[in-house]
Design a protein around this motif. Structure first.
Motif, PDB file in Angstrom:
ATOM      1  N   ARG A 138      30.732  34.420  37.912  1.00 18.33           N
ATOM      2  CA  ARG A 138      30.658  35.268  39.108  1.00 18.33           C
ATOM      3  C   ARG A 138      30.826  34.426  40.371  1.00 18.33           C
ATOM      4  N   LEU A 141      34.499  33.780  40.866  1.00 22.59           N
ATOM      5  CA  LEU A 141      35.221  34.912  41.434  1.00 22.59           C
ATOM      6  C   LEU A 141      34.860  35.128  42.901  1.00 22.59           C
ATOM      7  N   ALA A 162      40.086  31.555  37.412  1.00 18.00           N
ATOM      8  CA  ALA A 162      39.642  32.940  37.581  1.00 18.00           C
ATOM      9  C   ALA A 162      39.876  33.755  36.306  1.00 18.00           C
ATOM     10  N   HIS A 166      36.994  35.870  34.213  1.00 17.51           N
ATOM     11  CA  HIS A 166      37.049  37.269  33.757  1.00 17.51           C
ATOM     12  C   HIS A 166      36.801  37.351  32.255  1.00 17.51           C
ATOM     13  N   THR A 167      37.356  36.392  31.509  1.00 19.79           N
ATOM     14  CA  THR A 167      37.139  36.360  30.066  1.00 19.79           C
ATOM     15  C   THR A 167      35.663  36.172  29.746  1.00 19.79           C
ATOM     16  N   ASP A 171      35.838  40.926  30.638  1.00 22.29           N
ATOM     17  CA  ASP A 171      36.623  41.880  31.425  1.00 22.29           C
ATOM     18  C   ASP A 171      38.117  41.590  31.291  1.00 22.29           C
ATOM     19  N   GLU A 174      40.604  43.080  34.090  1.00 27.63           N
ATOM     20  CA  GLU A 174      40.775  42.320  35.326  1.00 27.63           C
ATOM     21  C   GLU A 174      41.621  41.081  35.093  1.00 27.63           C
ATOM     22  N   ALA A 175      41.418  40.446  33.918  1.00 21.30           N
ATOM     23  CA  ALA A 175      42.233  39.276  33.584  1.00 21.30           C
ATOM     24  C   ALA A 175      43.706  39.661  33.486  1.00 21.30           C
ATOM     25  N   ALA A 203      40.776  36.589  25.715  1.00 18.06           N
ATOM     26  CA  ALA A 203      40.002  37.713  26.258  1.00 18.06           C
ATOM     27  C   ALA A 203      40.191  38.955  25.393  1.00 18.06           C
TER      28      ALA A 203
END
Length: 220
Positions: A138, A141, A162, A166-167, A171, A174-175, A203
């Motif tokens: 987090r 990001l 980034a 996300h991975t 998520d 988002e990736a 991911a």
């Protein structure tokens, strides 16, 4: 005469970098900061050296990141004007000169460039990598969002970090969206590489989405 002054200025900047590098090798953070504060010229590499030694000394990425952001505001404010060029070899970026007067610190890359300042991804990436090492997806990001708020596009290094964040947050959507933005980039330095694709495949695998993974492989 102008050429001689330029040569003397360049030599002076190199001497400052050498003295700062000696403080960094000695892990003398306070001494390095004092040199930075007193320097007539400051190069982007000097900033990066201090970021590196502070991170190596165990300081949290959040602390170093806030220092870096504040230092850039200070350097681009009333005392100095700065050009933050790419911090990659051969480190040929021009140094920052003391102006007679400058207005308040800029709040965006557009305002900055109007005053000869160029904010680029590499100045942020040292801190971004530190957040990744701290396993703080987090925070990664949030730092990327700060870059984009400053109108600084993520380069491939930042985007790959980034993607991994996300991975880690589970998520893949988002990736995938980030990878599409990388594919649409006109600048080769922002386009995906094998690391980017492998990260997204991981991911999908971790999210149990074999169809999406297969589609990505077909697209390759």
């Amino acid at each position: 005469a102008d050429g001689e002054n330029c040569d003397e200025g360049a030599e002076g900047a190199l001497d400052q970098e050498r003295r700062l590098a000696a403080r960094v090798r000695a892990c003398d953070v306070e001494g390095a900061l004092a040199l930075l504060r007193d320097a007539e010229r400051v190069s982007p590499r000097m900033l990066n050296m201090i970021v590196s030694v502070r991170l190596a000394g165990g300081e949290a990425a959040t602390v170093v990141g806030e220092w870096l952001a504040g230092e850039c505001r200070w350097l681009t404010g009333d005392r100095r004007r700065v050009t933050l060029e790419m911090l990659t070899p051969p480190f040929s970026a021009p140094t920052m000169r003391l102006p007679v007067h400058t207005p308040a610190a800029p709040h965006s890359a557009g305002e900055a460039e109007a005053r000869g300042i160029k904010l680029t991804a590499p100045i942020y990436n040292n801190v971004l990598a530190a957040f990744a090492r701290e396993a703080s997806p987090r925070a990664v990001l949030r730092w990327c969002a700060r870059m984009e708020a400053d109108c600084v596009p993520l380069d491939r290094i930042a985007a790959n970090i980034a993607l991994r964040a996300h991975t880690q947050l589970g998520d893949p959507a988002e990736a995938s969206a980030l990878l599409r933005r990388m594919l649409a980039a006109s600048d080769e330095a922002r386009r995906p590489d094998l690391v980017s694709y492998n990260t997204l495949l991981s991911a999908y695998a971790e999210a149990g989405q074999p169809v999406a993974a297969e589609a990505l492989l077909v697209a390759l």
